[in-house]
Design an enzyme around this catalytic site. Sequence first.
Site, PDB file in Angstrom:
ATOM      1  N   SER A   1      26.859 -15.824  -7.777  1.00 58.51           N
ATOM      2  CA  SER A   1      26.593 -14.739  -6.841  1.00 58.51           C
ATOM      3  C   SER A   1      27.508 -13.559  -7.134  1.00 58.51           C
ATOM      4  CB  SER A   1      26.864 -15.247  -5.417  1.00 58.51           C
ATOM      5  OG  SER A   1      26.905 -14.173  -4.514  1.00 58.51           O
TER       6      SER A   1
ATOM      7  N   TYR B   1      32.653 -19.376   0.938  1.00 53.35           N
ATOM      8  CA  TYR B   1      31.386 -19.490   0.209  1.00 53.35           C
ATOM      9  C   TYR B   1      31.547 -18.941  -1.211  1.00 53.35           C
ATOM     10  CZ  TYR B   1      26.891 -17.905  -1.583  1.00 53.35           C
ATOM     11  OH  TYR B   1      25.819 -17.653  -2.406  1.00 53.35           O
TER      12      TYR B   1
ATOM     13  N   LYS C   1      31.542 -20.709  -5.238  1.00 53.81           N
ATOM     14  CA  LYS C   1      30.810 -20.250  -6.435  1.00 53.81           C
ATOM     15  C   LYS C   1      31.768 -20.076  -7.604  1.00 53.81           C
ATOM     16  CE  LYS C   1      26.695 -20.029  -4.726  1.00 53.81           C
ATOM     17  NZ  LYS C   1      25.688 -21.001  -5.154  1.00 53.81           N
TER      18      LYS C   1
HETATM   19  P1  NAD Z   1      18.167 -21.508   0.377  1.00 52.03           P
HETATM   20  O1  NAD Z   1      19.039 -22.038   1.432  1.00 52.03           O
HETATM   21  O2  NAD Z   1      16.828 -20.992   0.737  1.00 52.03           O
HETATM   22  O3  NAD Z   1      17.973 -22.622  -0.769  1.00 52.03           O
HETATM   23  C1  NAD Z   1      18.958 -23.590  -1.055  1.00 52.03           C
HETATM   24  C2  NAD Z   1      18.272 -24.944  -1.035  1.00 52.03           C
HETATM   25  O4  NAD Z   1      19.237 -25.957  -1.307  1.00 52.03           O
HETATM   26  C3  NAD Z   1      17.637 -25.298   0.313  1.00 52.03           C
HETATM   27  O5  NAD Z   1      16.302 -25.683   0.101  1.00 52.03           O
HETATM   28  C4  NAD Z   1      18.492 -26.451   0.860  1.00 52.03           C
HETATM   29  O6  NAD Z   1      17.726 -27.352   1.623  1.00 52.03           O
HETATM   30  C5  NAD Z   1      19.004 -27.058  -0.431  1.00 52.03           C
HETATM   31  N1  NAD Z   1      20.281 -27.768  -0.313  1.00 52.03           N
HETATM   32  C6  NAD Z   1      21.439 -27.329   0.265  1.00 52.03           C
HETATM   33  N2  NAD Z   1      22.390 -28.277   0.172  1.00 52.03           N
HETATM   34  C7  NAD Z   1      21.833 -29.339  -0.472  1.00 52.03           C
HETATM   35  C8  NAD Z   1      22.303 -30.615  -0.861  1.00 52.03           C
HETATM   36  N3  NAD Z   1      23.548 -31.036  -0.585  1.00 52.03           N
HETATM   37  N4  NAD Z   1      21.463 -31.455  -1.514  1.00 52.03           N
HETATM   38  C9  NAD Z   1      20.197 -31.069  -1.794  1.00 52.03           C
HETATM   39  N5  NAD Z   1      19.695 -29.877  -1.440  1.00 52.03           N
HETATM   40  C10 NAD Z   1      20.502 -29.016  -0.791  1.00 52.03           C
HETATM   41  O7  NAD Z   1      19.014 -20.404  -0.422  1.00 52.03           O
HETATM   42  P2  NAD Z   1      18.554 -19.350  -1.540  1.00 52.03           P
HETATM   43  O8  NAD Z   1      18.677 -17.989  -0.954  1.00 52.03           O
HETATM   44  O9  NAD Z   1      17.280 -19.780  -2.163  1.00 52.03           O
HETATM   45  O10 NAD Z   1      19.759 -19.515  -2.545  1.00 52.03           O
HETATM   46  C11 NAD Z   1      19.666 -20.365  -3.684  1.00 52.03           C
HETATM   47  C12 NAD Z   1      21.010 -20.344  -4.398  1.00 52.03           C
HETATM   48  O11 NAD Z   1      21.320 -19.005  -4.779  1.00 52.03           O
HETATM   49  C13 NAD Z   1      22.177 -20.828  -3.543  1.00 52.03           C
HETATM   50  O12 NAD Z   1      23.058 -21.573  -4.362  1.00 52.03           O
HETATM   51  C14 NAD Z   1      22.839 -19.538  -3.084  1.00 52.03           C
HETATM   52  O13 NAD Z   1      24.198 -19.697  -2.837  1.00 52.03           O
HETATM   53  C15 NAD Z   1      22.605 -18.641  -4.297  1.00 52.03           C
HETATM   54  N6  NAD Z   1      22.616 -17.210  -3.961  1.00 52.03           N
HETATM   55  C16 NAD Z   1      21.811 -16.735  -2.968  1.00 52.03           C
HETATM   56  C17 NAD Z   1      21.857 -15.380  -2.632  1.00 52.03           C
HETATM   57  C18 NAD Z   1      21.008 -14.846  -1.508  1.00 52.03           C
HETATM   58  O14 NAD Z   1      21.335 -13.763  -0.996  1.00 52.03           O
HETATM   59  N7  NAD Z   1      19.934 -15.497  -1.109  1.00 52.03           N
HETATM   60  C19 NAD Z   1      22.705 -14.514  -3.336  1.00 52.03           C
HETATM   61  C20 NAD Z   1      23.491 -15.021  -4.359  1.00 52.03           C
HETATM   62  C21 NAD Z   1      23.435 -16.394  -4.684  1.00 52.03           C
HETATM   63  N1  UFG Z   2      23.526  -5.256   7.363  1.00 47.93           N
HETATM   64  C1  UFG Z   2      23.328  -4.600   8.554  1.00 47.93           C
HETATM   65  N2  UFG Z   2      22.768  -5.298   9.596  1.00 47.93           N
HETATM   66  C2  UFG Z   2      22.379  -6.597   9.487  1.00 47.93           C
HETATM   67  C3  UFG Z   2      22.586  -7.270   8.246  1.00 47.93           C
HETATM   68  C4  UFG Z   2      23.162  -6.568   7.201  1.00 47.93           C
HETATM   69  O1  UFG Z   2      23.667  -3.431   8.697  1.00 47.93           O
HETATM   70  O2  UFG Z   2      21.889  -7.177  10.464  1.00 47.93           O
HETATM   71  C5  UFG Z   2      24.106  -4.503   6.237  1.00 47.93           C
HETATM   72  C6  UFG Z   2      25.413  -5.088   5.728  1.00 47.93           C
HETATM   73  O3  UFG Z   2      26.491  -4.571   6.451  1.00 47.93           O
HETATM   74  C7  UFG Z   2      25.388  -4.662   4.256  1.00 47.93           C
HETATM   75  C8  UFG Z   2      23.897  -4.687   3.900  1.00 47.93           C
HETATM   76  O4  UFG Z   2      23.204  -4.595   5.143  1.00 47.93           O
HETATM   77  O5  UFG Z   2      25.849  -3.340   4.124  1.00 47.93           O
HETATM   78  C9  UFG Z   2      23.462  -5.954   3.187  1.00 47.93           C
HETATM   79  O6  UFG Z   2      23.888  -7.086   3.939  1.00 47.93           O
HETATM   80  P1  UFG Z   2      23.339  -8.573   3.630  1.00 47.93           P
HETATM   81  O7  UFG Z   2      23.926  -9.468   4.650  1.00 47.93           O
HETATM   82  O8  UFG Z   2      21.864  -8.550   3.473  1.00 47.93           O
HETATM   83  O9  UFG Z   2      23.927  -8.874   2.174  1.00 47.93           O
HETATM   84  P2  UFG Z   2      25.437  -8.971   1.652  1.00 47.93           P
HETATM   85  O10 UFG Z   2      25.571  -7.984   0.525  1.00 47.93           O
HETATM   86  O11 UFG Z   2      26.403  -8.882   2.741  1.00 47.93           O
HETATM   87  O12 UFG Z   2      25.505 -10.451   1.083  1.00 47.93           O
HETATM   88  C10 UFG Z   2      24.437 -11.056   0.339  1.00 47.93           C
HETATM   89  C11 UFG Z   2      24.481 -12.562   0.568  1.00 47.93           C
HETATM   90  C12 UFG Z   2      25.710 -13.139  -0.053  1.00 47.93           C
HETATM   91  C13 UFG Z   2      25.763 -12.744  -1.510  1.00 47.93           C
HETATM   92  C14 UFG Z   2      25.738 -11.247  -1.642  1.00 47.93           C
HETATM   93  C15 UFG Z   2      25.752 -10.821  -3.079  1.00 47.93           C
HETATM   94  O13 UFG Z   2      24.467 -12.853   1.954  1.00 47.93           O
HETATM   95  O14 UFG Z   2      25.647 -14.535   0.002  1.00 47.93           O
HETATM   96  O15 UFG Z   2      24.560 -10.743  -1.011  1.00 47.93           O
HETATM   97  O16 UFG Z   2      24.758 -11.474  -3.762  1.00 47.93           O
HETATM   98  F1  UFG Z   2      26.893 -13.212  -2.060  1.00 47.93           F
END
Ligand code: NAD
Ligand code: UFG
Length: 341
Positions: free
Chosen positions: A124, A148, A152
């Site tokens: 991430s 979190y 990573k």
């Molecule tokens: P998500 O929660 O939709 O998907 C994660 C999946 O992993 C879920 O289906 C959950 O049930 C499963 N899971 C969690 N713990 C588990 C375990 N112990 N055993 C088996 N399954 C398990 O999240 P996502 O947004 O699809 O994110 C996928 C990956 O990408 C994650 O590792 C997350 O940290 C990473 N990531 C997400 C974002 C974002 O903003 N969505 C940004 C950067 C990185």
């Molecule tokens: N924001 C608002 N109101 C809300 C939610 C978000 O104003 O209700 C703003 C935040 O302050 C930020 C922007 O919208 O300026 C984006 O916020 P997000 O929560 O959508 O995303 P972040 O960048 O904070 O974080 C996300 C994921 C993290 C990941 C990161 C980088 O939540 O897990 O992107 O990939 F690490």
Amino acid sequence: MKLLITGGAGYIGSHTCVVLLEAGHDIAILDDLSNSSREAVRRVEELAGKAVAFHQVDLLDEQAVRNVMAIEQPDGVIHFAGRKAVGESVEQPLLYYRNNVTGTLNLLQAMQDYNVRTLVFSSSATVYGEPDTFPITEDAPLNPANPYGRTKLMIERICIDLVAADPSWRVSLLRYFNPVGAHLSGRIGEAPDGPPNNLLPFIAQVAVGRREELSVFGDDWPTPDGTGVRDYIHVMDLADGHAAALNFLADNTGLHIHSLGTGRGYSVLEVIAAFESASGRRIAYRIASRRAGDIPTSWADPGKARRELGWQATRNLDAMCADAWRWQLQNPQGYPKDTSG
Ligand code: NAD
Ligand code: UFG
């Protein structure tokens, strides 16, 4: 290739499964459904017209993970499974270290024992913390601001040590920026449990009438309009990035790190405006105080991914909003609750 997809029922995993199936790969999903729905897997099968093996397994169950590895004997693993809520990780750090780090150790051990040496891992942009220079390149200092993000970073370091000990591994660490949007069909998308933490799903729920108004977390940041700036990337572009990373690993051993973003930042107010025009609905919002732990600005330098993976994002903010809106409109409450298992 035969691929095992951990977390394949989740948001990014489900979209990536569709892309991989369409590219001709065979896939099996391992997911404990702790933050997802079995219905997402059914819809992946429907979209790709292909069956998917599904194992409801917790990565913390070491023996069950080994069993899946023995049954599936994949050529490679894409590892999405993990918990991802920043605030929850601050409140329950042990839950995050156990689930994300120990879960990954169990997976890597099973891979090593069953001679599976190809891994794509969901890292991430959060590992960069609050950088001084933009755009953010892969060699920027790493300083995540919450548990979190530290899970990573720890997993990245574990992978680095593993590859140093055995250079026959092929590992791709993908640092995602802000994934948003949904599959063009509107059949799969982001379905957060409870009030969304992230901007786009919150806006979409306001637009569809599930929430009254959006809180904009601060309009006094050092950005052009005072609201936070992020590099939003369409989840289907991100899914394509995984297919590109797998192709790259087919020709390259060792460990490789790439940021996946568009190289463009948008402010909260710009995203609201884009969503209003995509949906034709007004998004009620009010300016609230800054959210603890937020940074003003984040956007990627996608140059390394373009040069090495031959990948770049192609979908713009309007497409991200239009596709997120179609999903939200067709599935206002997310996936239907599971009744059939
Ligand atoms: P998500 O929660 O939709 O998907 C994660 C999946 O992993 C879920 O289906 C959950 O049930 C499963 N899971 C969690 N713990 C588990 C375990 N112990 N055993 C088996 N399954 C398990 O999240 P996502 O947004 O699809 O994110 C996928 C990956 O990408 C994650 O590792 C997350 O940290 C990473 N990531 C997400 C974002 C974002 O903003 N969505 C940004 C950067 C990185
Ligand atoms: N924001 C608002 N109101 C809300 C939610 C978000 O104003 O209700 C703003 C935040 O302050 C930020 C922007 O919208 O300026 C984006 O916020 P997000 O929560 O959508 O995303 P972040 O960048 O904070 O974080 C996300 C994921 C993290 C990941 C990161 C980088 O939540 O897990 O992107 O990939 F690490």
